[in-house]
Design an enzyme around this catalytic site. Structure first.
Site, PDB file in Angstrom:
ATOM      1  CD  GLU A   1      -2.953  -1.121   2.287  1.00 45.07           C
ATOM      2  OE1 GLU A   1      -2.415  -1.339   3.389  1.00 45.07           O
ATOM      3  OE2 GLU A   1      -4.165  -0.967   2.139  1.00 45.07           O
TER       4      GLU A   1
ATOM      5  CD  GLU B   1      -3.601  -6.746   3.785  1.00 46.19           C
ATOM      6  OE1 GLU B   1      -3.568  -7.429   2.741  1.00 46.19           O
ATOM      7  OE2 GLU B   1      -2.953  -5.698   3.933  1.00 46.19           O
TER       8      GLU B   1
END
Lengths: 573, 573
Positions: B168, B190
């Site tokens: 990210e 995730e």
């Protein structure tokens, strides 16, 4: 959703808290109904001679609830009430093309609608609440879609207070007229009274559709008793007010004005015949759609079967065929199956979609659809559009499985593109066909306003025209893969293993994380009022629906209507 | 956020589950730091002669955590690490205008960054997790803002695997270069490993910034080991790959290329001097900003004090004043106060903002700001913009209180418009002043891309120009109210009661419902990548962060790193 504010009516006395009834087996709500079976709405055609105006009057039967445990007083509603509303809107569109304005009003004195029933919400599971809100949102959007399609305008004739979901219903209409009787108001009492949000698009419609100033939206959402009279007009919450003495006259005037803005549609309506489905525990059989459940992997295999012949060759023939026109019949079954999957099969996480048949059958029907030769064909195209959006808005994963005997062509290629992934068998010995038609050019826009091809190829817009150049034509697997239509295209040797692993893997993941991921990935690109409602407002509501401040033992939603006051953990998150 | 995939590294062995430590008093994290105190990042200027390139190297000290209970192995991060990153980005902007490309890379072998630390997340409160994600998102956006402001480009030089928050961070950069060593990948583990979502804008940046095809985004978000090499380039997840043998060379080449795309900025940097604040339990005193807490109503009274004189009259004088230039000094204090309120004052639900001083002081500074006469002034304007967005993105209610002695003018009128409501005292005997300046024309766009006046007057765009006609000028309360700048404008007789009731009422509401309502009402109109990140992606993550499948005793986030496997309730919602 929500009740008349405490300040206006002694709502508490109307509502009796009930013991938790969630563990009891619940009846399986069906989504098919018809006006003669309505218990909560009255559909009438007061100017039958001219046929331009229909009234849809909310008259909720308090005892006729979807399940035991609460009463639907003050025109509050539950899923059963909204299923009838959704049906009424569809029937007005298809069965009553002559109607140009629908007046939505209430049968009770001084009350239009008290919103979603709090007793129902307080005793519902989280999953049911979320599904309920999703369905009611889709019903409101179907009203707006009927208006946008040009067939009708909707007038909310608020004969009394419209609270929560009652006002949200009004917000879905083209015009809102509120009675000016010194007490009737529009209101969102959810936040002050229940510690939740208006869950049917209300906040978004207030700021983005009616463009109410954000500080006024903030005030409005915190004033339990709502806003009435001239201030409601000044703030843009309603379009007009009318005193009781002139109520009927003013409703008529606004309705005629709205009707006059619509070009009349020619011809008779199309009756929405009942769908038939044989349902066994692990097997649903509609005429064109079959769903087989594989419980071990929490997977449903959904097969759509195309007819042998394409049927009607033009719009008039399609209109003559009516509900029997196969694209309409098939999509109505798909829509029903999606609703059943959502509500009655929560454990199913993955749907494997197949379309069996001959692409040329789709091509011919797509030519009729894309030409929109009369109002009926145009409305069927809107129905297809809404069904595809319903799929994209379902909390299930969808894989399109294009293997031997399948034909994801045209309208059904759109279905594949609505899925999360496309698995395409690349094997010369198998008859795997895809196909592109004119429908991809914009007949079925997504909620984000783009076509599915535009959304798919956001990074490489030139790929959109590269696909469209082939229309209308069937494509072999090799070409389809080159055009970028497949996610994975294994050969026959890898096919079974790859698909099996993909299914097992999906079944192993956190269902919540999948829902969140899909809600973010499915609609890339621009946001619209519609994507904001589902992607933003609903997400915050889902979060709040999980929080102890709403649903804990002393949460606001739990204790409303009891002598207890909510106790909050005041830490802001 | 998140770790190297299980498939790549034996991450489990790096992570030791710890007992719940949340009840212990935690140190109060400060947001002020400086490079000499960094424990996790190394800021270097390798081509010191030319000055165009800086490297920011992540070298997380495993033991130097924000609180006890976990270790920051594999360049995983916690809030303390991100506070340093945020500081480094700000210093690069203000102290190093000569730097035109910042290379973000990692100091570990085969690992760039393993994302947010799982042990930290697993032992954090819901509120902390949400605040943490919000701050890290703002830090990533500050990187993109620094690039958009034209001062620098950012190169993510991924010397090893970038997982979760590591990827990210890369996504926030202008270009991503990944080492091609047959093992290093970019990944979002995730969903498959932890049952949550990438929480720092990842899903949105993948689909909306990098425009990765939605079916590929779906696959990427479910493949724990990530995607590497040529496929990462083909799918658009990275911009280029480079073999280890040519790594340094290629990093240099890309960095120089990016630097060459930036117009050099003249002059020396501006040192970001430390902020000072005296903090007592119920009273914070900065130089220009004061915060007083009223615990009973969970309210903070925040007063911003304008200086007596406007100071620098042009951009050069402002640059010479540097961090002492009062608008910059004041806004830096406001920004810090907002961060402290968020993290350390969760019980405070409402901030009453006042601005004391003489509007003409603002007018003169605003003229300098709006003219953007040099890079420093332009960057200060961007800083003001980010601070106002920080306010709008805080889970607190804000009321602007414009009473005697206040001056919500120009930049500070923007502050009032960023608040949920404006209470304006309409009394000729009191010196209540507002004022409009050139800054409203677009110097501080909101996250939705519109100005605050455009957002406020979505329904009546002509009102925007009606306000702007007055600029630059101070306005009396009467005129300001007529222009639509106040929510409520009581006279002196009603003032105290009305404000007191408004405060008490706000304090009584469900804090969760307020957060949800404000998140929906504050950004009307268009959505952008930024509003999607906070309004949509974060909302889903917040929901998932509450669900037993993530944080229950057998939830994926809880049991990760232990010998246990998660147990899911597989019902899809």
């Amino acid at each position: 959703m929500m009740p008349i504010a405490r300040a206006n009516e002694n709502y508490t006395s109307q509502y009796t808290a009930v013991a938790e009834t969630l563990t009891a087996p619940q009846p399986r709500t069906a989504f098919q109904t018809q006006p003669s079976r309505y218990r909560h709405w009255k559909l009438a055609f007061p100017d039958e001679g001219k046929g331009a105006i229909a009234t849809l009057t909310m008259a909720v039967q308090a005892q006729a609830t979807e399940r035991p445990g609460y009463e639907l007083k003050l025109n509050s509603y539950d899923l059963a009430v909204d299923v009838e509303l959704a049906d009424a809107v569809q029937r007005l569109v298809f069965e009553h093309p002559e109607v140009r304005c629908v007046v939505l009003t209430g049968a009770l004195d001084r009350v239009f609608c008290a919103g979603a029933n709090i007793g129902m919400l307080a005793t519902s599971t989280h999953a049911f609440k979320v599904n309920f809100c999703k369905f009611t949102n889709e019903t409101r959007l179907s009203i707006e879609d009927a208006s946008a399609a040009g067939g009708k305008r909707f007038l909310a004739a608020l004969n009394g207070t419209a609270s929560g979901g009652g006002y949200e219903l009004a917000l879905a209409c083209d015009r809102i007229l509120l009675v000016d009787d010194r007490s009737s108001a529009v209101s969102f009492p959810e936040l002050p009274l229940l510690g939740v949000l208006p869950g049917t698009g209300g906040l978004t419609r207030v700021t983005d559709k009616r463009k109410v100033r954000r500080d006024r939206a903030d005030v409005f959402a915190t004033v339990a008793e709502g806003i009435k009279g001239k201030r409601a007009v000044d703030w843009g919450l309603v379009d007009a007010i009318a005193p009781l003495s002139k109520w009927k006259e003013e409703v008529g005037r606004h309705a005629r004005e709205l009707a006059a803005s619509i070009t009349p549609r020619a011809g008779k309506g199309v009756e929405l015949t009942p769908l038939t489905c044989e349902r066994e525990d692990d097997h649903w059989r509609y005429s064109h759609v079959e769903v087989v459940f594989e419980r071990e992997t929490r997977t449903a295999r959904m097969t759509l079967r195309l007819p042998d012949a394409s049927g009607p060759k033009d719009a008039s023939a399609a209109l003559a065929a009516g509900a029997a026109w196969w694209p309409f019949a098939l999509l109505r079954e798909l829509d029903d199956a999606l609703l059943w999957l959502r509500l009655h099969e929560p454990e199913v996480g993955l749907v494997l979609a197949r379309v069996e048949g001959d692409p040329s059958v789709v091509m011919e029907a797509d030519a009729v659809l894309a030409a929109r030769g009369n109002w009926f064909v145009a409305e069927v195209a809107h129905f297809v559009k809404r069904t595809l959006k319903r799929l994209e808005n379902s909390a299930k994963s969808f894989y399109a499985v294009a293997d031997g005997g399948t034909a994801f062509a045209g309208t059904f290629l759109e279905l594949a593109l609505a899925c999360d992934r496309v698995y395409l068998l690349k094997d010369d010995d198998e008859n795997v066909q895809l196909g592109v038609s004119q429908v991809h050019e914009g007949l079925y826009p997504m909620a984000n306003g783009l076509t599915r091809l535009q959304t798919r190829f956001l990074a490489e817009p030139e790929r959109v025209s590269r696909v469209l150049e082939h229309a209308p034509k069937a494509l072999d697997a090799e070409t389809a893969d080159e055009l970028g239509l497949a996610t994975f295209a294994p050969d026959a040797i890898d096919w079974e293993d790859e698909l099996r692993l993909a299914v097992e893997e999906r079944a192993s993941f956190s269902p919540d994380a999948l829902t969140g991921m899909e809600q973010n990935v499915r609609t890339a690109g621009p946001e619209t009022m519609e994507t904001k409602i589902f992607g933003r407002l609903s997400a915050w509501q889902n979060w709040i629906f999980q929080r102890p401040n709403a649903v804990g033992e002393k949460g606001a939603l739990k204790v409303y209507g009891t002598p207890l006051r909510p106790e909050f953990d005041f830490r802001r998150t």
